[in-house]
Design an enzyme around this catalytic site. Structure first.
Site, PDB file in Angstrom:
ATOM      1  N   TYR A  59       0.838  -1.207   0.000  1.00 54.97           N
ATOM      2  CA  TYR A  59       0.000   0.000   0.000  1.00 54.97           C
ATOM      3  C   TYR A  59       0.872   1.256   0.000  1.00 54.97           C
ATOM      4  O   TYR A  59       0.639   2.203  -0.764  1.00 54.97           O
ATOM      5  CB  TYR A  59      -0.963   0.002   1.201  1.00 54.97           C
ATOM      6  CG  TYR A  59      -1.587   1.368   1.399  1.00 54.97           C
ATOM      7  CD1 TYR A  59      -2.461   1.895   0.456  1.00 54.97           C
ATOM      8  CD2 TYR A  59      -1.249   2.155   2.509  1.00 54.97           C
ATOM      9  CE1 TYR A  59      -2.989   3.173   0.606  1.00 54.97           C
ATOM     10  CE2 TYR A  59      -1.781   3.424   2.670  1.00 54.97           C
ATOM     11  CZ  TYR A  59      -2.655   3.929   1.715  1.00 54.97           C
ATOM     12  OH  TYR A  59      -3.161   5.186   1.846  1.00 54.97           O
ATOM     13  N   SER A  76      -2.858  13.682   7.615  1.00 60.13           N
ATOM     14  CA  SER A  76      -3.887  13.252   6.664  1.00 60.13           C
ATOM     15  C   SER A  76      -5.262  13.216   7.322  1.00 60.13           C
ATOM     16  O   SER A  76      -5.388  12.902   8.502  1.00 60.13           O
ATOM     17  CB  SER A  76      -3.531  11.849   6.155  1.00 60.13           C
ATOM     18  OG  SER A  76      -4.630  11.256   5.495  1.00 60.13           O
ATOM     19  N   TYR A  99      -9.611  15.863   2.877  1.00 61.25           N
ATOM     20  CA  TYR A  99     -10.383  15.239   1.812  1.00 61.25           C
ATOM     21  C   TYR A  99     -11.812  15.727   1.984  1.00 61.25           C
ATOM     22  O   TYR A  99     -12.336  15.742   3.106  1.00 61.25           O
ATOM     23  CB  TYR A  99     -10.319  13.707   1.905  1.00 61.25           C
ATOM     24  CG  TYR A  99      -9.090  13.135   1.245  1.00 61.25           C
ATOM     25  CD1 TYR A  99      -8.773  13.462  -0.065  1.00 61.25           C
ATOM     26  CD2 TYR A  99      -8.236  12.271   1.924  1.00 61.25           C
ATOM     27  CE1 TYR A  99      -7.636  12.947  -0.689  1.00 61.25           C
ATOM     28  CE2 TYR A  99      -7.108  11.745   1.307  1.00 61.25           C
ATOM     29  CZ  TYR A  99      -6.819  12.092   0.002  1.00 61.25           C
ATOM     30  OH  TYR A  99      -5.705  11.596  -0.619  1.00 61.25           O
ATOM     31  N   THR A 125      -6.662  18.389  -0.896  1.00 61.66           N
ATOM     32  CA  THR A 125      -6.145  17.533  -1.969  1.00 61.66           C
ATOM     33  C   THR A 125      -7.128  17.553  -3.130  1.00 61.66           C
ATOM     34  O   THR A 125      -8.308  17.222  -2.962  1.00 61.66           O
ATOM     35  CB  THR A 125      -5.923  16.110  -1.434  1.00 61.66           C
ATOM     36  OG1 THR A 125      -4.979  16.204  -0.364  1.00 61.66           O
ATOM     37  CG2 THR A 125      -5.384  15.186  -2.508  1.00 61.66           C
ATOM     38  N   LYS A 184      -3.370  20.965  -3.096  1.00 59.35           N
ATOM     39  CA  LYS A 184      -2.340  19.931  -3.322  1.00 59.35           C
ATOM     40  C   LYS A 184      -2.766  19.035  -4.482  1.00 59.35           C
ATOM     41  O   LYS A 184      -3.850  18.446  -4.432  1.00 59.35           O
ATOM     42  CB  LYS A 184      -2.186  19.095  -2.049  1.00 59.35           C
ATOM     43  CG  LYS A 184      -1.302  17.870  -2.215  1.00 59.35           C
ATOM     44  CD  LYS A 184      -1.100  17.171  -0.888  1.00 59.35           C
ATOM     45  CE  LYS A 184      -0.202  15.973  -0.985  1.00 59.35           C
ATOM     46  NZ  LYS A 184      -0.876  14.798  -1.547  1.00 59.35           N
ATOM     47  N   HIS A 193       0.701  13.051  -6.439  1.00 62.13           N
ATOM     48  CA  HIS A 193       0.245  12.149  -5.373  1.00 62.13           C
ATOM     49  C   HIS A 193       1.193  10.940  -5.252  1.00 62.13           C
ATOM     50  O   HIS A 193       0.759   9.813  -5.012  1.00 62.13           O
ATOM     51  CB  HIS A 193      -1.187  11.691  -5.677  1.00 62.13           C
ATOM     52  CG  HIS A 193      -2.016  11.395  -4.463  1.00 62.13           C
ATOM     53  ND1 HIS A 193      -3.081  12.160  -4.079  1.00 62.13           N
ATOM     54  CD2 HIS A 193      -1.962  10.390  -3.565  1.00 62.13           C
ATOM     55  CE1 HIS A 193      -3.646  11.638  -2.993  1.00 62.13           C
ATOM     56  NE2 HIS A 193      -2.975  10.556  -2.661  1.00 62.13           N
TER      57      HIS A 193
END
Ligand SMILES: Cc1cc2nc3c(=O)[nH]c(=O)nc-3n(C[C@H](O)[C@H](O)[C@H](O)COP(=O)(O)O)c2cc1C
Ligand SMILES: CCCCC(=O)C(=O)O
Length: 393
Positions: free
Chosen positions: A30, A112, A136, A162, A240, A264
């Site tokens: 991942y 995040s 997000y 983002t 971003k 990304h």
């Protein structure tokens, strides 16, 4: 195996090799993967190498100053920790360890939205360290607004939205592994949420993360939502994931406080150019009105210098931070940051620059005769250096 002297990595590729040995396959895959054929993943590394230096000589570099200021925040050098989801998969201390290391190293940490330690927990663990919050945008705007308000209240100094993830890029290893967040972990920012979906990835046939995002993130996100966000917070908003000069212009007009040029880490649109190749177009697009940062493939101090020469104010770094975290927790992250700082300072001196202001565009040149004289996959996964690291373990 030598017992008396533990192997000490001397570059971030060696950290990756050690991390790969420690991590469960699902977690390593991942973290490491790019999307589709991973062309962009390869190019993120190679593109930096196409730029070469034209150093100046006989410059007194006995006193060097590499400190800087990003959106009013003093930083020990032009380095920011990029947001990366689910850091407790790398180490039980997760984002808290990264935030402490960032504070000790005087660099900004970006948390995040999909962290495994909460916004407040991270703020409490490193109150003195400068922190940005990566957002997000959820379909449910109340959820989105609440995240922003919590970050502002907890003392984060900017919101990083983002903009390159209306859907999740297809990372094939995650599909094979049927990636899901391990049972003992949760998305800590949604722990009180009434909706269980927001706390976990789904158990599905394929990438559980892709399913999570498809159901909860808003694919209709557009410029008008950036204007809406500005009504929700007083914090500066950075975008971003911008790669196009036209979008840089729009971002400036829309009131963004900064741009992060990013693909990304090659996890979204495969075939996107390497960011170092789009940086100048974005810098030209903003016409000096707002700062531009860049990430994706920054692995050396020399890469930081190249980014600055092309107009970036700082770089952001993703995966190597996770490798340091996996290898040795907070201490590992500190050592990774220190590697970057030491390389940057040394290389800047060798280029003939006592300070950041001495870096000039004409000190780098892009070579078009570049021949890929080594296997690019070695650069990506540190295999050649990694084997060396392995044999010394
Ligand atoms: C494992 C992983 C998780 C990531 N999670 C996020 C995230 O939650 N939000 C985000 O905006 N970017 C995320 N990114 C992208 C990074 O912020 C950054 O753009 C990228 O990692 C930079 O490339 P690098 O890893 O080559 O340094 C993630 C990247 C990785 C590798
Ligand atoms: C939105 C996806 C989750 C985190 C992420 O950005 C990534 O895995 O690249």
């Amino acid at each position: 195996m030598s017992r008396d002297k533990p192997f000490e990595p001397v570059n971030v590729y060696e950290y990756e090799t050690l991390a790969r040995q420690k991590l469960p396959k699902m977690a390593y895959d991942y973290y490491a993967s790019g999307s589709d054929d991973q062309y962009t993943l390869e190019d993120n590394i190679l593109a930096f190498r196409r730029f070469r230096f034209k150093p100046r000589v006989l410059v007194d570099i006995s006193v060097q100053d590499i400190a800087t200021n990003i959106l009013g925040i003093p930083c020990s050098f032009p380095f920011v920790i990029a947001p990366a989801a689910m850091q407790k998969m790398a180490h039980p201390d997760g984002e808290v360890a990264v935030a402490k290391a960032a504070a000790a190293s005087k660099v900004i940490m970006t948390l995040s939205s999909l962290s495994t330690c909460s916004i407040e927990e991270v703020a409490r663990a490193a109150p003195e360290g400068p922190k940005w919050f990566q957002l997000y945008v959820y379909r449910d705007r109340e959820v989105t607004k609440k995240l922003v308000e919590r970050a502002e209240k907890a003392g984060y100094c900017a919101i990083v939205v983002t903009v390159d993830t209306p859907k999740l890029g297809r990372r094939e290893a995650d599909v094979h592994n049927k990636f899901e967040l391990p049972q003992h972990l949760t998305f800590a920012n949604f722990i009180d949420s009434a909706n269980e979906d927001r706390q976990r990835t789904k158990k599905v046939d394929g990438s559980g993360l892709a399913a999570y995002i498809a159901s909860l993130f808003d694919p209709s996100l557009s410029w008008k939502d950036i204007s809406w966000l500005k009504t929700v917070t007083k914090l500066p908003i950075l975008l971003k994931g911008v790669l196009n000069g036209k979008d840089a212009e729009l971002a400036t007009r829309c009131g963004a406080a900064g741009i992060i040029v990013s693909n990304h880490g090659a996890r979204q649109l495969d075939g996107s150019p390497a960011t170092i190749d789009c940086l100048e177009a974005v810098v030209n697009g903003v016409q000096g009105k707002i700062p531009v940062l860049v990430d994706s493939g920054v692995r050396r101090g020399t890469d930081i210098i190249k980014a600055l020469a092309l107009g970036a104010q700082a770089v952001c770094v993703g995966r190597p931070i996770l490798w340091g975290l996996a290898v040795a927790g907070e201490e590992g992250v500190r050592r990774v940051i220190e590697l970057y700082r030491n390389e940057f300072e040394l290389d800047l001196g060798l280029l003939g620059c006592p300070s950041l202001a001495d870096i000039r565009r004409d000190m780098i040149v892009k070579v078009d005769w570049f021949i890929n004289s080594f296997k690019a996959s070695d650069a990506l996964h540190g295999h050649s250096r990694g084997q060396e690291a392995h044999s010394r373990l």
